[in-house]
Design an enzyme around this catalytic site. Structure first.
Site, PDB file in Angstrom:
ATOM      1  N   HIS A 142       0.940  -1.185  -0.117  1.00 34.08           N
ATOM      2  CA  HIS A 142      -0.137   0.061  -0.177  1.00 34.08           C
ATOM      3  C   HIS A 142       0.980   1.643  -0.031  1.00 34.08           C
ATOM      4  CE1 HIS A 142      -2.716   2.987   1.770  1.00 34.08           C
ATOM      5  NE2 HIS A 142      -4.011   1.967   1.455  1.00 34.08           N
ATOM      6  N   ASP A 219       2.957  -4.648   8.012  1.00 38.20           N
ATOM      7  CA  ASP A 219       0.916  -3.621   8.058  1.00 38.20           C
ATOM      8  C   ASP A 219       0.017  -4.761   8.013  1.00 38.20           C
ATOM      9  OD1 ASP A 219      -0.578  -2.474   7.283  1.00 38.20           O
ATOM     10  OD2 ASP A 219      -0.110  -1.623   5.536  1.00 38.20           O
ATOM     11  N   GLN A 222      -5.203  -5.634   7.110  1.00 36.80           N
ATOM     12  CA  GLN A 222      -6.041  -5.996   6.309  1.00 36.80           C
ATOM     13  C   GLN A 222      -5.922  -7.125   7.251  1.00 36.80           C
ATOM     14  OE1 GLN A 222      -8.065  -4.839   4.415  1.00 36.80           O
ATOM     15  NE2 GLN A 222      -6.829  -3.546   3.840  1.00 36.80           N
ATOM     16  N   LYS A 245     -10.923  -0.370  10.190  1.00 38.36           N
ATOM     17  CA  LYS A 245     -10.618  -1.955   9.024  1.00 38.36           C
ATOM     18  C   LYS A 245     -11.463  -3.036  10.449  1.00 38.36           C
ATOM     19  CE  LYS A 245      -7.220  -0.194   6.196  1.00 38.36           C
ATOM     20  NZ  LYS A 245      -8.077   0.301   4.941  1.00 38.36           N
ATOM     21  N   CYS A 383      -4.688   2.697  -3.896  1.00 34.53           N
ATOM     22  CA  CYS A 383      -3.252   3.325  -2.580  1.00 34.53           C
ATOM     23  C   CYS A 383      -2.869   2.294  -3.473  1.00 34.53           C
ATOM     24  CB  CYS A 383      -4.040   3.213  -1.572  1.00 34.53           C
ATOM     25  SG  CYS A 383      -4.746   5.082  -1.694  1.00 34.53           S
TER      26      CYS A 383
END
Length: 425
Positions: A142, A219, A222, A245, A383
């Protein structure tokens, strides 16, 4: 993957269900927004990779905080301030246990995963990355895990290295390992790709990097909503995610960092609460994690995040992962069977994301027509413009699934795509 256990013994919010009996219809009843209509159709919300909807338990927790406990935290001696401080620090404890971190001091509250990555880049990176050093990321990142490192490399005259992916959207581990060198000062990689759904082999990545004494940032924006995460088992050095999220509120995020690293890092911002003592001659900084939490934090956001974690814990992360895998398998079969449709990202290990293109039709047109049917998807580069370039597409349509989605909604998506094709026939 490990189960989440040991969360603080707070009253169970209304709407939680036993993990052994995951019932999507009961889950859906917990989300007020799912009862609304869009353009005369029942809402089919398939944009969860961008942001998730909020259960009533989260909404109620935020309202309760503002109605009963709202006050600034840490420095107040009055009743409301003490209650607000307790709520805020209880939320930190909940995150610690949710991620299986060793200490609450390893949990730093920030605004988002993006801010957490910037914090590491501009604190750890600023100290440890120098001229001709290297930062290693992957080709599926991302923008929030690309641009902060570009900024750092520009500042330090360092080099950004990019590990390639294959045509399925999987990281080529051999090439990743080849790019690790004595000049690599940090690795930053997504746990789950927001554009492809690829689940990266994080434990293997960390092991490769640590064999060369290179720290790793993950990261997890998600991953956290759908996978059980144990940062101690992964042995990552930093892990970041956003509350919004993961069925929590916007404006709250988390940075996990190993204690020794956080202790050695300089502050990210200056201001109130990140200090122990201030004179015009010298400032002594507060202890970790408060050293990184300058100014009035998002207290209500932390309370809402705590409620979201309780909600996920009540459903069971393994149950969520299994159910979403079932949805993804069903959707992959249904959408790939449509003529003229190509799925972008076919990794063997995937989670929650189905990106696709339809021959002769721009993704924005797909999204616009589906919206008229009450179906919310995302259309664009997500993104992740380098991913689009790799697959030689300008953009994709992306359906992303959450714990409240159903196979019937996937059927509606398939019918909607057929309608799109009819319109453009």
């Amino acid at each position: 993957m490990s189960t989440v256990a040991g969360l603080p013994q707070t009253p169970r919010p209304a709407g939680l269900h036993k993990a052994s009996a995951f019932d999507v219809q009961k889950v859906r009843a917990d989300f007020p927004i799912l009862r609304r209509e869009v353009h005369g159709h029942p809402l089919v919300y398939l944009d969860n990779a961008a942001t998730s909807q909020k259960p009533k338990a989260v909404i109620d927790a935020i309202v309760r905080y503002y109605e009963e406990d709202n006050a600034n935290i840490h420095r107040g001696v009055h009743y409301l301030s003490e209650r607000a401080t307790r709520d805020f620090e209880d939320a930190r404890k909940a995150v610690q246990l949710f991620l299986h971190a060793a200490h609450t001091s390893e949990i730093v509250f920030v605004r988002s995963a993006t801010e957490a990555i910037n914090l590491v880049a501009q604190t750890y990176g600023r100290v440890h990355v120098g001229a001709d050093d290297e930062v290693l990321i992957t080709a599926m990142e991302h923008h929030s895990n690309i641009v902060p490192w570009q900024l750092l490399c520009d500042q330090k005259r360092a080099k950004l290295r990019v590990a390639p992916i294959n045509e399925r959207g999987e990281l080529i581990l051999e090439e990743f390992e080849r790019l690790l060198s004595p000049r690599t000062k940090i690795v930053a990689v997504s746990h789950v790709s927001n554009a492809l759904g690829t689940v990266n082999p994080i434990a293997a990545i960390v092991k490769m990097a640590h064999a060369r004494n290179i720290p790793v940032l993950i990261d997890g924006a998600q991953a956290v909503p759908r996978l059980a995460v144990n940062v101690q088992e992964l042995d990552c050095d930093f892990y970041v995610f956003s509350g919004h999220k993961a069925y929590g509120p916007t404006g709250i995020g988390v940075l996990y960092g190993k204690s020794a690293l956080l202790e050695a890092m300089p502050p990210y911002q200056g201001g109130g609460d990140m200090i122990s003592s201030v004179t015009f001659a010298k400032t002594i900084y507060n202890k970790v994690p408060h050293k990184f939490e300058a100014g009035t934090p998002d207290m209500a956001g932390a309370v809402g995040l705590h409620a979201a974690i309780d909600y996920l814990h009540g459903l069971g992360m393994e149950n969520i992962a299994a159910y979403e895998h079932e949805l993804l398998t069903y959707a992959t079969e249904a959408i790939s069977a449509l003529p003229g449709v190509r799925i972008i990202g076919t990794a063997k290990e995937k989670a929650g994301v189905l990106s696709f293109v339809v021959e002769g039709i721009h993704p924005h047109d797909i999204g616009t027509i589906l919206d008229q049917e009450g179906i919310a998807i995302r259309a664009g580069h997500h993104c992740a413009q380098p991913v689009m370039e790799f697959f030689n597409v300008d953009a994709t349509a992306r359906a992303s699934f959450g714990l409240y989605n159903t196979k019937e909604e996937i059927d509606a998506l398939a019918r909607g795509i057929e309608k799109v094709q009819e319109v453009f026939a």
